[in-house]
Design an enzyme around this catalytic site. Structure first.
Site, PDB file in Angstrom:
ATOM      1  N   TYR A 142      82.551  -9.509  22.131  1.00 41.00           N
ATOM      2  CA  TYR A 142      82.246  -8.408  21.216  1.00 41.00           C
ATOM      3  C   TYR A 142      81.283  -8.835  20.112  1.00 41.00           C
ATOM      4  CZ  TYR A 142      85.751  -4.916  22.676  1.00 41.00           C
ATOM      5  OH  TYR A 142      86.471  -3.965  23.340  1.00 41.00           O
ATOM      6  N   LYS A 188      89.981 -16.338  32.295  1.00 37.28           N
ATOM      7  CA  LYS A 188      89.262 -16.376  33.573  1.00 37.28           C
ATOM      8  C   LYS A 188      88.712 -17.791  33.739  1.00 37.28           C
ATOM      9  CE  LYS A 188      87.597 -14.324  37.279  1.00 37.28           C
ATOM     10  NZ  LYS A 188      88.409 -13.802  38.397  1.00 37.28           N
ATOM     11  N   ASP A 220      92.183 -11.025  36.329  1.00 36.56           N
ATOM     12  CA  ASP A 220      92.236 -10.059  37.447  1.00 36.56           C
ATOM     13  C   ASP A 220      93.652  -9.994  38.011  1.00 36.56           C
ATOM     14  OD1 ASP A 220      91.876 -12.703  38.258  1.00 36.56           O
ATOM     15  OD2 ASP A 220      90.569 -12.212  39.958  1.00 36.56           O
ATOM     16  N   ASP A 244      91.450  -5.855  25.238  1.00 39.11           N
ATOM     17  CA  ASP A 244      91.085  -4.430  25.141  1.00 39.11           C
ATOM     18  C   ASP A 244      91.477  -3.715  26.431  1.00 39.11           C
ATOM     19  OD1 ASP A 244      89.776  -2.085  24.131  1.00 39.11           O
ATOM     20  OD2 ASP A 244      88.085  -2.540  25.457  1.00 39.11           O
TER      21      ASP A 244
HETATM   22  C1  IPM Z   1      90.198  -0.437  20.772  1.00 37.93           C
HETATM   23  C2  IPM Z   1      88.943   0.341  21.035  1.00 37.93           C
HETATM   24  C3  IPM Z   1      87.783  -0.343  20.335  1.00 37.93           C
HETATM   25  C4  IPM Z   1      87.650  -1.724  20.939  1.00 37.93           C
HETATM   26  C5  IPM Z   1      86.460   0.414  20.379  1.00 37.93           C
HETATM   27  C6  IPM Z   1      86.588   1.820  19.846  1.00 37.93           C
HETATM   28  C7  IPM Z   1      85.372  -0.321  19.654  1.00 37.93           C
HETATM   29  O1  IPM Z   1      88.733   0.492  22.400  1.00 37.93           O
HETATM   30  O2  IPM Z   1      90.575  -0.573  19.599  1.00 37.93           O
HETATM   31  O3  IPM Z   1      90.817  -0.890  21.739  1.00 37.93           O
HETATM   32  O4  IPM Z   1      87.024  -1.890  21.990  1.00 37.93           O
HETATM   33  O5  IPM Z   1      88.195  -2.660  20.349  1.00 37.93           O
HETATM   34 MG    MG Z   2      90.330  -0.220  23.582  1.00 39.46          MG
END
Ligand code: IPM
Ligand code: MG
Length: 355
Positions: A142, A188, A220, A244
């Site tokens: 990210y 992974k 996975d 996520d």
């Molecule tokens: C979450 C959401 C966020 C993320 C997005 C909205 C940026 O999906 O909080 O899980 O990917 O962290």
């Molecule tokens: Mg999310």
């Protein structure tokens, strides 16, 4: 009487309506426990962009930093999808997490007995599921550099450093010590160097917690195991993007993504928010499920404010509301005795909170 300052970020879509219900429940709990709450609202997401040109105004960070905790709704929507990346609501949220330094995202997935039929999986597979995803929140792909786009080539970088892995691992091990002392670290490592380091460091940290049983799983396989036999998991420790994805998957065990709360912690101020998004398609219709947000408020009481009795009251009220068959529309087909609107649901829970 303890007085707490809560920063309130309603956000976009259903954000405002679900936060209103959480505030209703917090006020109810304040009327019976020896606490009071002062709320200060701040803008984030598309609504912030519309008003200030920035999805995360500086003022929002200021208000949040001087609060005792942040209660957050949801952000985003199609309306802002075509903006340049740094103006998009999601960028505001990511910057917010980074600026606050909340590196640990705790996402419990609990299946309420009353809702075992609501899951898309068989009741015997999900009954009794109670797991916690511990997701690293301010690193990994990210945020990694370099990233960018050059014509038809685009790239992001998955980076973790030893200290980043160490601190999230400590959070997970401490949580495991309070639970059933089992951690599954998900990576992974068969493909990614960054996962190999992840695995090594988690192994090292594990030596400091000899009572905790540590296992490793490739992501996975973990995705598959989560729906094959979710009860094998207790604490799942993983990086940003895997967490996520797996936390969305885990949420469906419970029957609705509208049920699950989260806490983002690790620095002075924690952020408490439902794991679902802003659902612009149903915003304003009074059909969204406020339980995830009310439950996030309960996590806030427990983790940020140490008000366990107040949190217990809210958790019990949610349980009772579901047991009595009150359902918002997302759960209408599952052992519902009465379908209620967003605000009716909030009122019923608020009511049971004080009884
Ligand atoms: C979450 C959401 C966020 C993320 C997005 C909205 C940026 O999906 O909080 O899980 O990917 O962290
Ligand atoms: Mg999310």
């Amino acid at each position: 009487m303890k007085n707490y300052n809560i920063a309130i970020i309603k956000g976009d879509g259903i954000g405002p309506e679900i936060i209103d219900e959480a505030i209703k429940v917090l006020d109810a709990v304040a009327s019976v426990e020896n606490v009071s709450f002062a709320y200060e609202e701040a803008l984030m997401g598309g609504c912030a962009y519309d008003i200030t040109g920035d999805p995360l105004p500086q003022e929002t960070i200021r208000i949040s930093m001087k609060s005792d905790a942040v209660l957050f709704g949801a952000i985003g929507g199609e309306k802002w999808d075509d903006l340049p990346r740094e103006k998009r609501p999601e960028s505001g949220l990511l910057r917010f997490r980074k600026e606050l330094g909340v590196f640990a995202n705790l996402r419990p997935a609990v299946v309420y007995d009353e809702l075992v039929n609501a899951s898309s999986l068989k009741p015997e597979i999900v009954k009794g599921v109670d797991l916690m995803v511990v997701r690293e929140l301010i690193g990994g792909i990210y945020f990694g550099e370099p990233k960018g786009r050059e014509g038809d080539k685009a790239y992001n970088t998955m980076v973790y450093t030893r200290p980043e892995i160490e601190r999230i691992a400590h959070v997970a091990f401490k949580i495991a010590m309070e639970r059933s002392k089992r951690i599954c670290s998900v990576d992974k490592a068969n493909v990614l160097d960054v996962s190999q380091l992840w695995r090594e460091v988690v192994e090292e940290i594990a030596t400091e917690y000899p009572e905790v049983e540590l296992t490793h799983m490739y992501v996975d396989n973990a995705a598959m195991q989560l729906i094959r036999d979710p009860k094998q998991f207790d604490v799942i420790l993983t990086g940003n993007i895997f967490g996520d994805i797996l936390s969305d998957e885990a949420s469906m065990l419970s029957g609705s993504i509208g049920l699950l709360p989260s806490a983002s912690v690790g620095s002075k101020i924690g952020v408490y928010e439902p794991i679902h998004g802003s659902a612009p398609d149903i915003a304003g219709q009074g059909i969204s499920n406020p339980i995830a947000t009310i439950s996030s408020a309960s996590m806030m009481l427990r983790y940020a404010l140490n008000e366990n009795a107040a949190a217990d009251r809210i958790d019990a009220a949610i349980q009772r509301t579901l047991a009595e068959g009150y359902r918002t529309k997302d759960l209408a087909n599952y052992d519902a005795k009465e379908i209620c609107s967003t605000s009716e649901m909030g009122s019923i829970i608020a009511n049971y909170t004080v009884k």
